[in-house]
Enzyme design. Structure first.
Site, PDB file in Angstrom:
ATOM      1  N   SER A 154      24.773 -57.186  85.195  1.00 36.30           N
ATOM      2  CA  SER A 154      24.189 -57.601  83.920  1.00 36.30           C
ATOM      3  C   SER A 154      24.103 -56.455  82.922  1.00 36.30           C
ATOM      4  O   SER A 154      24.209 -56.675  81.710  1.00 36.30           O
ATOM      5  CB  SER A 154      22.796 -58.195  84.152  1.00 36.30           C
ATOM      6  OG  SER A 154      22.874 -59.343  84.959  1.00 36.30           O
ATOM      7  N   HIS A 191      19.034 -55.521  82.451  1.00 36.20           N
ATOM      8  CA  HIS A 191      19.483 -56.334  81.319  1.00 36.20           C
ATOM      9  C   HIS A 191      19.126 -55.657  79.996  1.00 36.20           C
ATOM     10  O   HIS A 191      19.949 -55.564  79.082  1.00 36.20           O
ATOM     11  CB  HIS A 191      18.839 -57.720  81.367  1.00 36.20           C
ATOM     12  CG  HIS A 191      19.151 -58.505  82.603  1.00 36.20           C
ATOM     13  ND1 HIS A 191      18.672 -58.159  83.851  1.00 36.20           N
ATOM     14  CD2 HIS A 191      19.866 -59.648  82.772  1.00 36.20           C
ATOM     15  CE1 HIS A 191      19.088 -59.044  84.739  1.00 36.20           C
ATOM     16  NE2 HIS A 191      19.817 -59.958  84.106  1.00 36.20           N
TER      17      HIS A 191
END
Length: 364
Positions: free
Chosen positions: A238, A303
């Site tokens: 991610s 993220h």
């Protein structure tokens, strides 16, 4: 092409008059691709000094990115932009694909035409395809006999890939954690976003730039976890995926009027929904009771690290198709900030864990 060009510059000044250049175009223009001939005409029309730089001609014929050539056309009468690339008919399937990629990623018509004319698919977008297919599927499928390891699987923590706070001294884990995913849905969303966004970006900007953004997002993700969520492991790509997607979306927003891709608002909404869903799942999983207490589920901070890289370094890299990075002040500013963060995180990992006397989960 144009073997007589040197005869029109007997003094070896590096320039040729526009009149002589036009005579060469009329004499040998049939040997050229029609679109490249159009660009050469734009080059001839753009120069008010009545002469053409031979190096600009060489750059065009060799498909070399040239900022000076782009500026020459922009300062002229913009013949190149008189007809939109989208209006051209009779294109083959591969040509339509290249045109589609140009409109998906580039905000200016002159950059689209320059990219369309110069792109040869050599080399192909090998980095994104390799990191997706080979790294994710081949390694997990062949070596581990599984395409993905669920967080409840007994081998989830017992592998040499994921980042674990007790094993942070093993530096490779700050990168190799991208090869493990916490569930098939985690892998699926990352692969879809990576291919749909990463491959077109690599086709336009090249493997070097895109791999830099991707790897910078990956490293920033694991380091962000080691600083802000110190007791949690990390898995998944991610960080790199969010760096690419956030850079692309930010570039679209900053150049909204120039982006001519179809359904751009819908595409942005779909990308944001997918990212939000995956991020929300990561947050939920982080605070969900772990299958292997006292080790928690993977952190979601990777993220956010990827997003920060995307909207800083990534935006600068994707802002201009031709301009070199070393010519941009903002590039050096953001790169310096990134390097300062990396150094800070390294020293944090060396000293903070012992100073704070954290209770870390046992090593797997």
């Amino acid at each position: 092409h144009f073997p007589l060009l040197f005869q029109f510059d007997p003094d070896n000044t590096g320039y040729i008059s526009t009149e002589k250049f036009r005579s060469l175009l009329q004499r040998h223009g049939s040997e050229l691709d029609p679109h490249k001939l159009e660009v050469l005409l734009a080059l001839a029309d753009s120069n008010s000094e009545g002469r053409i730089c031979y190096q600009d001609f060489v750059n065009l014929m060799s498909n070399k990115r040239s900022n000076s050539f782009r500026q020459a056309i922009l300062q002229g009468n913009r013949r190149l932009c008189s007809k939109a690339l989208l209006e051209e008919t009779g294109l083959s399937l591969s040509q339509r694909l290249i045109r589609h990629v140009a409109y998906e990623t580039l905000p200016r018509e002159i950059d689209r035409k320059w990219y369309y004319d110069s792109y040869t698919c050599c080399p192909p977008p090998w980095f994104m395809i390799t990191i997706t297919i080979v790294a994710f599927f081949l390694y997990n499928g062949v070596v581990l006999d599984r395409f993905v390891l669920q967080v409840t699987h007994p081998l989830y923590l017992k592998n040499a890939l994921l980042y674990h706070p007790q094993l942070r001294a093993q530096a490779w884990r700050y990168l190799t954690y991208i090869f493990m995913h916490a569930g098939i849905e985690h892998l699926g969303l990352n692969v879809v976003l990576q291919l749909l966004v990463g491959v077109p970006l690599e086709m336009v900007h090249g493997a070097a730039r895109i791999s830099f953004v991707y790897v910078a997002g990956v490293v920033a993700g694991s380091l962000a976890v080691s600083v802000a969520d110190m007791t949690a492991p990390v898995v998944g790509s991610s960080g790199g995926v969010y760096a690419l997607v956030s850079a692309h979306l930010a570039n679209i927003v900053m150049n909204w009027s120039g982006m001519k891709c179809q359904f751009k608002l819908l595409r942005m909404a779909v990308a944001l929904i997918c990212m939000s869903f995956e991020f929300g799942r990561a947050v939920w999983l982080r605070f969900h009771p772990s299958a292997y207490p006292p080790c928690p589920h993977p952190s979601f901070m990777a993220h956010l690290g990827g997003v920060m890289v995307g909207i800083t370094l990534g935006v600068i890299i994707l802002r201009n198709y031709e301009q070199r990075l070393q010519d941009q002040t903002l590039w050096w500013i953001f790169l310096s900030i990134y390097l300062i963060f990396v150094l800070f995180a390294i020293f944090w990992n060396i000293f903070a864990y012992s100073l704070l006397d954290l209770k870390l989960p046992p090593p797997p």
